[in-house]
Design an enzyme around this catalytic site. Structure first.
Site, PDB file in Angstrom:
ATOM      1  N   ASP A 134      26.622  96.618   5.579  1.00 21.35           N
ATOM      2  CA  ASP A 134      27.135  97.890   5.056  1.00 21.35           C
ATOM      3  C   ASP A 134      26.423  98.397   3.800  1.00 21.35           C
ATOM      4  O   ASP A 134      25.806  99.451   3.831  1.00 21.35           O
ATOM      5  CB  ASP A 134      28.651  97.776   4.812  1.00 21.35           C
ATOM      6  CG  ASP A 134      29.255  99.108   4.380  1.00 21.35           C
ATOM      7  OD1 ASP A 134      28.817 100.139   4.919  1.00 21.35           O
ATOM      8  OD2 ASP A 134      30.136  99.125   3.508  1.00 21.35           O
ATOM      9  N   CYS A 194      35.295 113.765  20.443  1.00 21.01           N
ATOM     10  CA  CYS A 194      35.301 113.434  19.011  1.00 21.01           C
ATOM     11  C   CYS A 194      34.943 114.664  18.173  1.00 21.01           C
ATOM     12  O   CYS A 194      35.539 114.906  17.124  1.00 21.01           O
ATOM     13  CB  CYS A 194      34.352 112.272  18.720  1.00 21.01           C
ATOM     14  SG  CYS A 194      32.693 112.516  19.353  1.00 21.01           S
ATOM     15  N   CYS A 198      37.844 116.442  15.491  1.00 22.81           N
ATOM     16  CA  CYS A 198      37.648 116.136  14.071  1.00 22.81           C
ATOM     17  C   CYS A 198      38.368 117.199  13.220  1.00 22.81           C
ATOM     18  O   CYS A 198      38.066 118.392  13.329  1.00 22.81           O
ATOM     19  CB  CYS A 198      36.160 116.098  13.735  1.00 22.81           C
ATOM     20  SG  CYS A 198      35.899 115.919  11.956  1.00 22.81           S
ATOM     21  N   CYS A 214      33.771 114.741   5.763  1.00 23.44           N
ATOM     22  CA  CYS A 214      34.432 113.681   6.536  1.00 23.44           C
ATOM     23  C   CYS A 214      35.568 113.061   5.714  1.00 23.44           C
ATOM     24  O   CYS A 214      35.367 112.637   4.577  1.00 23.44           O
ATOM     25  CB  CYS A 214      33.405 112.626   6.932  1.00 23.44           C
ATOM     26  SG  CYS A 214      34.146 111.217   7.760  1.00 23.44           S
TER      27      CYS A 214
HETATM   28 FE1  SF4 Z   1      30.965 109.867  22.953  1.00 27.87          FE
HETATM   29 FE2  SF4 Z   1      32.572 111.117  21.247  1.00 27.87          FE
HETATM   30 FE3  SF4 Z   1      33.153 111.138  23.832  1.00 27.87          FE
HETATM   31 FE4  SF4 Z   1      33.376 108.897  22.451  1.00 27.87          FE
HETATM   32  S1  SF4 Z   1      34.579 110.766  22.159  1.00 27.87           S
HETATM   33  S2  SF4 Z   1      32.425 109.127  24.452  1.00 27.87           S
HETATM   34  S3  SF4 Z   1      31.696 109.105  21.007  1.00 27.87           S
HETATM   35  S4  SF4 Z   1      31.353 112.065  22.857  1.00 27.87           S
HETATM   36 FE1  SF4 Z   2      35.639 111.228  12.289  1.00 21.78          FE
HETATM   37 FE2  SF4 Z   2      35.241 111.891   9.732  1.00 21.78          FE
HETATM   38 FE3  SF4 Z   2      36.077 113.683  11.474  1.00 21.78          FE
HETATM   39 FE4  SF4 Z   2      37.704 111.717  10.720  1.00 21.78          FE
HETATM   40  S1  SF4 Z   2      36.917 113.375   9.453  1.00 21.78           S
HETATM   41  S2  SF4 Z   2      37.441 112.499  12.799  1.00 21.78           S
HETATM   42  S3  SF4 Z   2      36.217 110.033  10.499  1.00 21.78           S
HETATM   43  S4  SF4 Z   2      34.119 112.635  11.489  1.00 21.78           S
END
Ligand code: SF4
Ligand code: SF4
Length: 377
Positions: A134, A194, A198, A214
């Site tokens: 990390d 995703c 977000c 983020c």
């Molecule tokens: Fe890929 Fe995002 Fe779908 Fe997960 S949610 S499979 S990371 S596109």
């Molecule tokens: Fe992911 Fe950051 Fe968005 Fe939360 S804020 S869903 S950790 S990209």
């Protein structure tokens, strides 16, 4: 030295010490990553917590001059808590992200890397190694991707077929010419879940994150949280898992493998109000061993105040007034003022006006004004 046999034995040994996946790659520079990091810097998308020297981050030979290979490891962590306590009116709870459940993963991964180093030292005379996790210079995810641990998802996580993206990563550079593994194919396909969910629009494109937006980063900052994000962090005290929890590749990946990462529910989902008054000593004793405590108690307390505002928790008003009137830290006083405006209630306006008359700090004064404005909404 029979490198092939050594590699096979190392893989076996790694499994015996709780490494869930191991992969190998060459020590060549990460050219494509270098360009990407430069772009991120130009765009101001980096968090500022990372190593700023792009060369160091992408050229393993600068870190270990006779490096021949990089061993990447992954350790799975649980995605679900057993017996999670439920918050309710008067007893609201915050949440630490999964990477802050159980012992600090830096310690856990480092321990495994040290064992691997000791194992190699015993068997290979003149071995040179450098390990990191990390906070090291190399980008863990880029190493893991090239070493075939998983593919790099659109949410910027490394996704393994076995454990989903719930894996801690670490790496060990060596001067041993281990055979490299093949990187995995990207399996995100057409999915964009995703990106779609977000809360702050931080995933600006597939695999491209604006860290400054983020929540995982924002929960770790020590100043005032920009107003735009205050309603978005919900009850998150540290980190954000939303782009992982929605990922279909994580479905069914419980990963209850290592006892050390099983969360104490009272620490992973703590009551919010006791956090407002916690002393430094208590905070250290209670949360000192989890990774989410690395920035100290102030960001956690600020986030707890915002979480209480999110819940409009009226029973917290007396405690918030006390913070506004007595806390030495402007960020805490100001955030409490804003939260009081958000929650409202009898007498809050007088309290805010009284604080406005006595407050000296300009930032806190601005927050008091925002709190007063919220009362009229
Ligand atoms: Fe890929 Fe995002 Fe779908 Fe997960 S949610 S499979 S990371 S596109
Ligand atoms: Fe992911 Fe950051 Fe968005 Fe939360 S804020 S869903 S950790 S990209």
């Amino acid at each position: 030295m029979n490198v092939q046999q050594l590699q096979a034995d190392l893989i076996e040994y790694a499994k015996s010490i709780g490494v869930d996946k191991i992969g190998f790659t060459i020590a060549a520079p990460f050219h494509e990553l270098k360009n990407r990091l430069r772009r991120q810097q130009e765009l101001g998308f980096q968090s500022g917590f990372e190593e700023s020297d792009v060369e160091l981050r992408t050229e393993p030979l600068r870190l270990l001059k006779d490096a021949e290979s990089i061993v990447a490891i992954a350790i799975a962590y649980p995605s679900r808590m057993q017996d999670a306590p439920q918050g309710k009116k008067g007893e609201r709870r915050g949440i630490f992200c999964r990477a802050s459940w159980g012992v600090d993963y830096h310690t856990a991964v480092r321990e495994r890397l040290q064992l691997l180093e000791a194992w190699l030292t015993e068997r290979v005379p003149g071995v040179n190694m450098k390990s990191m996790v990390d906070t090291g210079e190399l980008v863990d995810r880029a190493v893991a991707e090239r070493a075939g641990i998983g593919w790099s998802g659109k949410n910027c996580s490394i996704i393994t077929p076995e454990f989903g993206s719930y894996v801690y990563l670490g790496e060990l550079m060596t001067n041993i010419p281990f055979a490299p593994d093949t990187p995995m194919e990207d399996e995100c396909g057409d999915c964009t879940l995703c990106i779609d969910v977000c809360p702050t629009g931080a995933i600006v494109g597939p695999g491209q994150l604006n860290s400054q937006r983020c929540i995982a980063f924002l929960t770790q900052t020590k100043g005032f949280l920009p107003e735009e994000f205050r309603g978005k962090i919900g009850n998150r005290l540290y980190g954000c898992d939303t782009c992982q929890t929605v990922c279909p590749k994580n479905k069914g990946k419980l990963n209850w493998i290592h006892d050390e990462f099983k969360p104490d529910p009272e620490l992973a989902k703590p009551l919010l109000q006791p956090l407002l008054k916690i002393s430094n000593k208590e905070f250290k004793a209670k949360f000192g061993h989890v990774s989410g405590s690395w920035r100290g108690k102030k960001p956690i307390q600020r986030n707890a105040i915002l979480a209480l505002a999110h819940f409009k928790e009226v029973t917290a008003v007396p405690e918030l007034i006390e913070l506004l009137q007595r806390d030495e830290r402007p960020v805490i006083r100001g955030t409490a003022a804003w939260a009081l405006g958000k929650i409202g209630g009898v007498g809050v306006e007088e309290v805010l006006l009284d604080a406005k008359a006595r407050e000296q700090d300009t930032e806190v004064l601005a927050e008091i004004d925002k709190g007063l404005a919220l009362l009229t909404i």
